[in-house]
Design a protein around this motif. Structure first.
Motif, PDB file in Angstrom:
ATOM      1  N   SER A   2      20.482 -10.890  -7.751  1.00 46.70           N
ATOM      2  CA  SER A   2      19.628 -10.231  -9.406  1.00 46.70           C
ATOM      3  C   SER A   2      18.454 -10.084  -9.098  1.00 46.70           C
ATOM      4  N   CYS A   3      17.557 -10.089 -10.269  1.00 45.68           N
ATOM      5  CA  CYS A   3      16.448  -9.382  -9.639  1.00 45.68           C
ATOM      6  C   CYS A   3      16.137 -10.167 -11.110  1.00 45.68           C
ATOM      7  N   GLU A   4      14.645 -11.075 -10.837  1.00 46.67           N
ATOM      8  CA  GLU A   4      13.596 -11.620 -11.712  1.00 46.67           C
ATOM      9  C   GLU A   4      12.808 -11.235 -11.838  1.00 46.67           C
ATOM     10  N   VAL A   5      11.729 -10.466 -13.316  1.00 46.60           N
ATOM     11  CA  VAL A   5      11.103  -9.210 -13.584  1.00 46.60           C
ATOM     12  C   VAL A   5      10.227 -10.973 -14.202  1.00 46.60           C
ATOM     13  N   SER A  53      16.196 -12.280 -16.123  1.00 44.27           N
ATOM     14  CA  SER A  53      17.552 -11.567 -15.059  1.00 44.27           C
ATOM     15  C   SER A  53      18.561 -10.878 -14.709  1.00 44.27           C
ATOM     16  N   LEU A  54      17.943 -10.102 -13.878  1.00 40.15           N
ATOM     17  CA  LEU A  54      18.904  -8.985 -13.889  1.00 40.15           C
ATOM     18  C   LEU A  54      19.691  -9.148 -12.807  1.00 40.15           C
ATOM     19  N   PRO A  55      20.939  -7.654 -13.179  1.00 41.82           N
ATOM     20  CA  PRO A  55      22.011  -8.455 -12.449  1.00 41.82           C
ATOM     21  C   PRO A  55      22.093  -6.975 -11.714  1.00 41.82           C
ATOM     22  N   LEU A  56      20.812  -6.876 -11.038  1.00 43.38           N
ATOM     23  CA  LEU A  56      20.057  -6.011  -9.969  1.00 43.38           C
ATOM     24  C   LEU A  56      20.009  -6.253  -8.417  1.00 43.38           C
ATOM     25  N   GLY A  57      20.768  -6.765  -7.996  1.00 44.74           N
ATOM     26  CA  GLY A  57      20.852  -7.422  -6.418  1.00 44.74           C
ATOM     27  C   GLY A  57      20.873  -6.210  -5.563  1.00 44.74           C
ATOM     28  N   ALA A  58      20.312  -6.787  -4.172  1.00 52.81           N
ATOM     29  CA  ALA A  58      20.138  -5.453  -3.312  1.00 52.81           C
ATOM     30  C   ALA A  58      22.078  -5.214  -3.238  1.00 52.81           C
ATOM     31  N   ARG A  72      20.025   1.182 -17.255  1.00 53.20           N
ATOM     32  CA  ARG A  72      21.126   0.879 -18.435  1.00 53.20           C
ATOM     33  C   ARG A  72      20.140  -0.716 -18.219  1.00 53.20           C
ATOM     34  N   GLU A  73      20.182  -0.897 -17.358  1.00 54.33           N
ATOM     35  CA  GLU A  73      19.685  -3.130 -17.384  1.00 54.33           C
ATOM     36  C   GLU A  73      18.132  -2.868 -17.168  1.00 54.33           C
ATOM     37  N   LEU A  74      17.553  -1.804 -16.575  1.00 55.66           N
ATOM     38  CA  LEU A  74      16.535  -2.404 -17.056  1.00 55.66           C
ATOM     39  C   LEU A  74      15.830  -1.989 -18.849  1.00 55.66           C
ATOM     40  N   ARG A  75      16.908  -1.302 -19.742  1.00 53.79           N
ATOM     41  CA  ARG A  75      15.955  -0.728 -21.330  1.00 53.79           C
ATOM     42  C   ARG A  75      16.112  -2.549 -21.018  1.00 53.79           C
ATOM     43  N   ARG A  76      17.787  -3.119 -20.789  1.00 53.07           N
ATOM     44  CA  ARG A  76      18.048  -4.680 -21.839  1.00 53.07           C
ATOM     45  C   ARG A  76      16.700  -5.534 -21.638  1.00 53.07           C
ATOM     46  N   GLY A  77      16.022  -5.116 -20.179  1.00 51.01           N
ATOM     47  CA  GLY A  77      15.129  -6.398 -19.621  1.00 51.01           C
ATOM     48  C   GLY A  77      14.321  -6.064 -20.470  1.00 51.01           C
ATOM     49  N   GLU A  78      13.746  -4.541 -20.359  1.00 56.37           N
ATOM     50  CA  GLU A  78      12.312  -4.437 -21.405  1.00 56.37           C
ATOM     51  C   GLU A  78      12.282  -4.791 -22.399  1.00 56.37           C
ATOM     52  N   ARG A  79      13.094  -4.470 -23.317  1.00 62.38           N
ATOM     53  CA  ARG A  79      13.955  -4.877 -24.631  1.00 62.38           C
ATOM     54  C   ARG A  79      13.395  -7.180 -24.566  1.00 62.38           C
ATOM     55  N   ARG A  80      13.820  -7.239 -23.912  1.00 63.08           N
ATOM     56  CA  ARG A  80      13.919  -8.725 -23.682  1.00 63.08           C
ATOM     57  C   ARG A  80      12.646  -9.144 -23.511  1.00 63.08           C
ATOM     58  N   LEU A  81      11.776  -8.505 -23.043  1.00 62.76           N
ATOM     59  CA  LEU A  81      10.620  -8.569 -22.084  1.00 62.76           C
ATOM     60  C   LEU A  81       8.928  -8.746 -23.192  1.00 62.76           C
ATOM     61  N   GLY A  82       9.550  -7.472 -23.758  1.00 58.17           N
ATOM     62  CA  GLY A  82       8.685  -7.372 -25.079  1.00 58.17           C
ATOM     63  C   GLY A  82       7.822  -5.740 -24.725  1.00 58.17           C
ATOM     64  N   VAL A  83       7.006  -5.687 -25.384  1.00 58.56           N
ATOM     65  CA  VAL A  83       6.024  -4.064 -25.018  1.00 58.56           C
ATOM     66  C   VAL A  83       4.783  -4.967 -24.314  1.00 58.56           C
ATOM     67  N   GLN A  84       4.578  -4.876 -23.554  1.00 57.06           N
ATOM     68  CA  GLN A  84       3.570  -4.998 -22.633  1.00 57.06           C
ATOM     69  C   GLN A  84       2.263  -4.140 -21.798  1.00 57.06           C
ATOM     70  N   HIS A  85       1.564  -4.692 -22.335  1.00 57.87           N
ATOM     71  CA  HIS A  85      -0.170  -3.807 -21.720  1.00 57.87           C
ATOM     72  C   HIS A  85      -1.069  -4.655 -20.487  1.00 57.87           C
ATOM     73  N   ARG A  86      -2.086  -3.221 -20.479  1.00 56.46           N
ATOM     74  CA  ARG A  86      -2.582  -3.993 -19.372  1.00 56.46           C
ATOM     75  C   ARG A  86      -2.272  -4.705 -18.088  1.00 56.46           C
ATOM     76  N   ILE A  87      -1.600  -4.626 -17.150  1.00 55.64           N
ATOM     77  CA  ILE A  87      -1.311  -5.360 -16.185  1.00 55.64           C
ATOM     78  C   ILE A  87      -1.758  -4.950 -14.918  1.00 55.64           C
ATOM     79  N   GLY A 139      17.829  -1.200  -4.262  1.00 58.97           N
ATOM     80  CA  GLY A 139      16.424  -2.219  -4.096  1.00 58.97           C
ATOM     81  C   GLY A 139      15.576  -1.281  -4.841  1.00 58.97           C
ATOM     82  N   ALA A 140      16.054   0.230  -3.533  1.00 60.41           N
ATOM     83  CA  ALA A 140      14.155   1.231  -3.740  1.00 60.41           C
ATOM     84  C   ALA A 140      14.260   1.570  -4.709  1.00 60.41           C
ATOM     85  N   GLN A 141      15.265   2.341  -5.134  1.00 61.98           N
ATOM     86  CA  GLN A 141      15.796   2.718  -6.333  1.00 61.98           C
ATOM     87  C   GLN A 141      15.503   1.861  -7.895  1.00 61.98           C
ATOM     88  N   VAL A 142      15.955   0.730  -7.318  1.00 62.94           N
ATOM     89  CA  VAL A 142      15.100  -0.561  -8.937  1.00 62.94           C
ATOM     90  C   VAL A 142      14.221  -0.761  -8.793  1.00 62.94           C
TER      91      VAL A 142
END
Length: 522
Positions: A140-143, A156-161, A188-203, A284-287
């Motif tokens: 998995s990949c935790e952001v 937490s996304l199912p994007l483990g290497a 597809r998984e990153l879109r789902r994760g982005e929706r759950r994280l919300g829009v973020q600025h100035r990171i 992992g590199a593509q993620v």
């Protein structure tokens, strides 16, 4: 001083870290790691293969000897994505128990992310501002979005290497069709994760952990400025010190695009990757490349800190109340409780007086209830969340409350701790805790008496807050060998209803504590 051991059973490798408590800080004594690929078969067949089990058991036996050699006082063993998915996880846990005596705790993806975040912010000063943490493991990949050292959002996304390698990359080098399917899945998984994280600025700061991040950062440093072959050695900026190994997004994308064209032998020759990492590096590199690009981030900084460091920090905070991490853990726990209150529509202004009264009773009746110190917090949490079940149905809401607390992701609480809090909150209605009750069967037998005593205290606190329209009733508690006297100071609306409610609890108090309860109204 106590010595702790943290063991992380990951989908790709097992890791051990042993540290001792010295001057309110942890000093590392020993580290070990072995690649066991526990999740390799899980992501194909749904079960852990006998070979992967045997390999992992061998590593754990070696870790066990190291723990004995360093005379470890407390060991915590956690398992992550592969064990969450495996149908035969229970059988493997029993094998670990018989081989080492250790109980394996299978944690959720969000708890995994919380512990990684705790380990990083405890030791990395730069991580205490606004930043993003990325941990890409085997399964998995935790952001995590962090601000001021506290978790703000996490996914937490199912994007483990290892998972991506087994599901999409069976050819070497992968075909164009393989890569197309892989990229489509990642997006597809990153879109789902982005929706759950919300829009973020100035990171401004992105911290990446785990072996994939280290390999990518070191390999990207070997990239030439324009075109040409990869350098044989990394540049000076690719050092192994914590927080100094960095990689720009543009380099990660270039590297990810190059790796898909190489076979395993050529990938293994890339500086920083090596023969074992080369087998799983493409996914992992593509993620990383897609994640950084989608969120408009400049790159990441690698940290060697991770899950085991968070586990050790948690153990430190639980035994050393003067350690700085103790307050952080308590703040994190309380923020999680308040989030549950918000999510389920609990009126905190109405719940707060109950919490205050149960704390007052816990402290005043310490000689009577003799509960462990941690039950003070469990009672506070139960007092705040006891009405969560009304979100589902007012009728029988205590049963719903128990289910919600036991099954919610509440940062800072282990599944066992959530069960204890949920059991205390369950018995605020007509029912009483009994050993044969379904809820009581889910908690250890040695905790039954503690839960029962905690229930009595919370019921008293609840009785003290019957008239929600009036000012909070003040109370003075007197403890005698055979009785307890509760002297009430009425609020604006009097205290008759509270006194009547307390007297209704007197019989149960006597049955549990063998003392009478007398109620006096001033």
């Amino acid at each position: 001083m106590p010595t702790f051991a943290a063991i992380d059973i990951g989908s790709n490798s097992c890791r051990l870290k042993i540290a001792s408590l010295q001057m309110h800080r942890l000093k590392t004594l020993h580290e070990d790691r072995e690649v066991t690929r526990l999740g390799e078969s899980v992501f194909q067949t749904g079960v852990i293969s006998p070979e992967a089990m045997a390999s992992t058991i061998g590593a754990l036996k070696r870790f066990h000897k190291a723990a004995q050699l360093h005379v470890v006082d407390k060991v915590r063993v956690v398992a992550t994505s592969a064990m969450r998915d495996a149908r035969n996880a229970a059988a493997f846990r029993e094998w670990v128990k018989s081989a080492t005596g250790w109980n394996v705790e299978v944690i959720s993806g969000l708890e995994e992310g919380r512990l990684i975040h705790l380990g990083v912010v405890t030791h990395e000063v730069g991580a205490r501002g606004k930043c993003m943490l990325i941990d890409l493991g085997g399964g998995s990949c935790e952001v995590t979005i962090s601000d001021g050292g506290l978790v703000k959002q996490m996914v937490s996304l199912p994007l483990g290497a290892v998972r991506l390698q087994q599901e999409f990359l069976q050819n070497d080098p992968p075909t164009k069709e393989d890569i197309a399917r892989l990229k489509q899945y990642i997006e597809r998984e990153l879109r789902r994760g982005e929706r759950r994280l919300g829009v973020q600025h100035r990171i401004g700061l992105v911290i990446a952990t785990s072996g994939t991040a280290a390999a990518l950062a070191e390999a990207s440093a070997a990239l030439p400025a324009k075109g040409g072959a990869l350098k044989k050695t990394a540049t000076k900026r690719a050092t192994r010190k914590v927080g100094t190994l960095a990689a720009p997004t543009v380099d990660i994308r270039r590297l990810a695009d190059r790796l898909v064209k190489m076979d395993n032998a050529h990938r293994a020759a890339v500086p920083g990757i090596g023969p074992r990492r080369s087998e799983i590096i493409i996914g992992g590199a593509q993620v990383y490349a897609s994640l950084l690009e989608r969120m408009g981030l400049q790159g990441f900084r690698y940290s060697s800190l991770g899950l085991r460091d968070g586990m050790l920090a948690q153990m430190l905070g639980e035994v050393d109340l003067r350690a700085s991490v103790h307050k952080k853990i308590e703040d994190e726990r309380w923020a999680a409780v308040l989030e549950v209150c918000r999510r389920y529509g609990i009126d905190q202004k109405k719940a707060e007086p109950v919490r205050q009264h149960v704390v007052e009773l816990f402290d005043a009746l310490a000689r009577v209830h003799e509960l462990p110190a941690e039950y003070r917090l469990w009672l506070e949490c139960a007092a705040m969340m006891q009405d969560a079940g009304k979100f589902m149905n007012h009728q029988g809401h205590h049963r719903h409350t128990q289910y919600i607390i036991a099954n919610s992701e509440i940062f800072g609480f282990s599944p066992e701790q959530r069960l204890l809090v949920s059991a205390v909150a369950r018995f605020m209605g007509k029912s009483r805790p009994e050993a044969a009750d379904r809820v009581m069967r889910t908690i250890p037998v040695e905790e039954h008496q503690n839960v029962t005593r905690a229930v009595v205290l919370l019921r008293l606190a609840q009785a003290l807050n019957q008239d929600r329209a009036s000012a909070v009733v003040k109370m003075r508690t007197l403890v005698y060998p055979k009785r307890v006297v509760l002297q009430l100071v009425p609020g604006r609306g009097g205290a008759e209803l509270e006194a009547w409610s307390l007297k209704k609890e007197a019989a149960y108090f006597l049955a549990v504590f063998r003392r009478e309860v007398l109620v006096e109204v001033a």
